[in-house]
Design a protein around this motif. Sequence first.
Motif, mmCIF file in Angstrom:
data_model
loop_
_atom_site.group_PDB
_atom_site.id
_atom_site.type_symbol
_atom_site.label_atom_id
_atom_site.label_comp_id
_atom_site.label_asym_id
_atom_site.label_seq_id
_atom_site.Cartn_x
_atom_site.Cartn_y
_atom_site.Cartn_z
ATOM 1 N N ALA A 102 -1.659 -3.088 6.368
ATOM 2 C CA ALA A 102 -0.957 -2.417 6.160
ATOM 3 C C ALA A 102 -1.712 -0.659 6.090
ATOM 4 N N VAL A 103 -0.726 0.841 6.072
ATOM 5 C CA VAL A 103 -0.967 1.413 7.011
ATOM 6 C C VAL A 103 -0.645 2.337 6.062
ATOM 7 N N LEU A 104 -1.084 3.783 5.655
ATOM 8 C CA LEU A 104 -0.566 4.529 5.151
ATOM 9 C C LEU A 104 -0.864 5.732 5.984
ATOM 10 N N LEU A 114 1.313 -1.321 0.058
ATOM 11 C CA LEU A 114 0.438 -0.183 0.055
ATOM 12 C C LEU A 114 0.676 1.319 -0.176
ATOM 13 N N GLN A 115 0.711 2.436 -0.693
ATOM 14 C CA GLN A 115 1.721 3.120 -0.983
ATOM 15 C C GLN A 115 0.768 4.381 -1.508
ATOM 16 N N LYS A 126 -6.334 1.759 6.705
ATOM 17 C CA LYS A 126 -5.267 1.173 7.039
ATOM 18 C C LYS A 126 -6.169 -0.093 6.353
ATOM 19 N N ILE A 127 -5.410 -1.646 5.726
ATOM 20 C CA ILE A 127 -6.124 -2.192 5.203
ATOM 21 C C ILE A 127 -5.740 -3.903 6.089
ATOM 22 N N LYS A 180 -12.338 -10.378 -6.460
ATOM 23 C CA LYS A 180 -13.922 -9.058 -6.150
ATOM 24 C C LYS A 180 -13.502 -9.048 -4.435
ATOM 25 N N THR A 181 -12.703 -9.829 -3.631
ATOM 26 C CA THR A 181 -12.501 -9.646 -2.558
ATOM 27 C C THR A 181 -11.588 -8.710 -2.081
ATOM 28 N N ILE A 182 -11.157 -7.985 -3.024
ATOM 29 C CA ILE A 182 -9.850 -7.036 -2.891
ATOM 30 C C ILE A 182 -11.323 -5.678 -2.487
#
Length: 572
Positions: free
Chosen positions: A374-376, A274-275, A360-361, A305-307
């Motif tokens: 994954a964090v921005l 993640l960017q 966050k993901i 489909k899960t994203i």
Amino acid sequence: MVVILSRAIQTSLLSLLLVLLAVVFSPLSHAKSLTASVDRNAVDLLERFTLQLKADDIVILSAPDFSSLAKDFNVLNKNVNQSMQNINGVSSESVTWQVTLEAKKVGKLIIPAFSLAGEQSEPIEIAVKKASVTKQGNSNFDLQLYANKLNAKPNEQIIVTLKFSFSKNVSNLQSTELALGNAQVIRLDDNSYEYSQNGKAFGAYEISYAVFASNTGALEIPAQKISVRLGRSSMFNNRSGDRISLQSKPLKIPISALDNKTNGPLLVADSLSLQEDWLQKTETIELGSSLTREINLLITGALAKTIPSLQISEMENIKIYPEPAQKTEQKTSNGLVTKRSRSFAIIPTAIGKYTLPEIKIMWWNALEEKIMTAVLPEKKLQVIAPATALKITPIETENRPDDSQKTVIKEVLKFEKVTVVNPINQWLIALNLVLLSVVAMLVFHLYRRSKSASKSDLGVIETDETEAVLFKALLRAVKHSTEADIHRALMRWSQHLQILVWQLPHLEENISQLEQLLYANDNVTNGWQKSSFADQLTQQRKIQLATAKQDKVNPRQGRVPTLYPTEKPVSI
């Protein structure tokens, strides 16, 4: 002489009669017909062959019914071709269907007759024999079915590969297609290469699939089969060699439940990145400007489909305008690689300091078998007045028993001095002096006229020269400038008067349409009425000045009459 002449006449008459017969009966030579044929009548069980059904000079209203083939054959592919020709003024047309078939069982099978527009084809007999399966111990050929993982979770990518190895020339490779009822199967690109084993050269052909199990339990992958012919086929050598068939062993992969301690669904992938990218490298932004934030998500081994979708939460005094997401999916040796990109226009509507929250993901790392995030990070943002805005300087503070401490603000207009040096000729000096004198007199006359008009509008209220200058600049922008310049001029004038509410509903709607035109991703252009914008602003200014004048004439319990309310201004 008479006999010879009579014979010549008889010959001519006979020739003419033949020509007439040919002309009259030539259409009969192109009679309607429906013909069925196959490229070969003897095939192996795993071997594919082609059925051809040709209709000549038949008016085609619908395609033939091939459903009767499903009893003994697998219908793998269908193609249709149409052709027309004209010979000596006689036209004909034909339609040809080509159907790729595969026999379901061994024995003598019948391709049934087909009917079309009253015409019927003949049935065809096909002899199907059992293909001889080559033993896996054969040193020249080998077939393996394997997976890259011994166990998996639901929605986790499993790469299943069917590898055929051969040390002799082969051609016409045919294989069964992998199909599973309790999993989604996506075929990846085939791969071929050469390698050496124990000093012997081999060729390899791999067929790979990305498999995603839907539920827990045992994922059973049945044995796969391939069929090839020995020898190398070419356009100069159409002799068919012996056909051999190989069968792999089946696979069974346990699918266990995901240890999900979160409340919502969890993305399952092999890797995730993640960017973000800011097109403007700054943490300070001027009011009326915008920032563009681009978020990129790169995932390996996940179902599309899960994203989750990329979103930025709304904030007070911050408007977010998302653009449509860009989606790409690529098939590689590591499976599916998916990329999502989305840009957001960030528009502040008030001066101040803000913090954009972090993004966050949460996802399940299938390779490390654990939950990761994954964090921005959050983004600090300071919104300042435009560089050409007015400088605000507090000059007086007074306390009153019935009011809280107030600050009377005076604004001073900053001018930028620009000097332009241009070479001129001597004979133009006199003319320039005359023109400058005329311009100076006109400027002085206009200044006196505008000053008197401002005083007449304000009545007993002192003239606010700064507000008048800003409003004139706004009207000039509406008449001559772009939408972005109009919006900046509007922000400066409304910030100066600290307008709480737009009294005219149609003006408020027009301002909203202007912002949509500047910052929305769908570029709404039909809503904003530029032609009536200046009249609406003039009416709003009269209402604002009249309200200020009323407050000056009838003060409320010692309230200081002012054009600048102390409440926090509402953003436009």
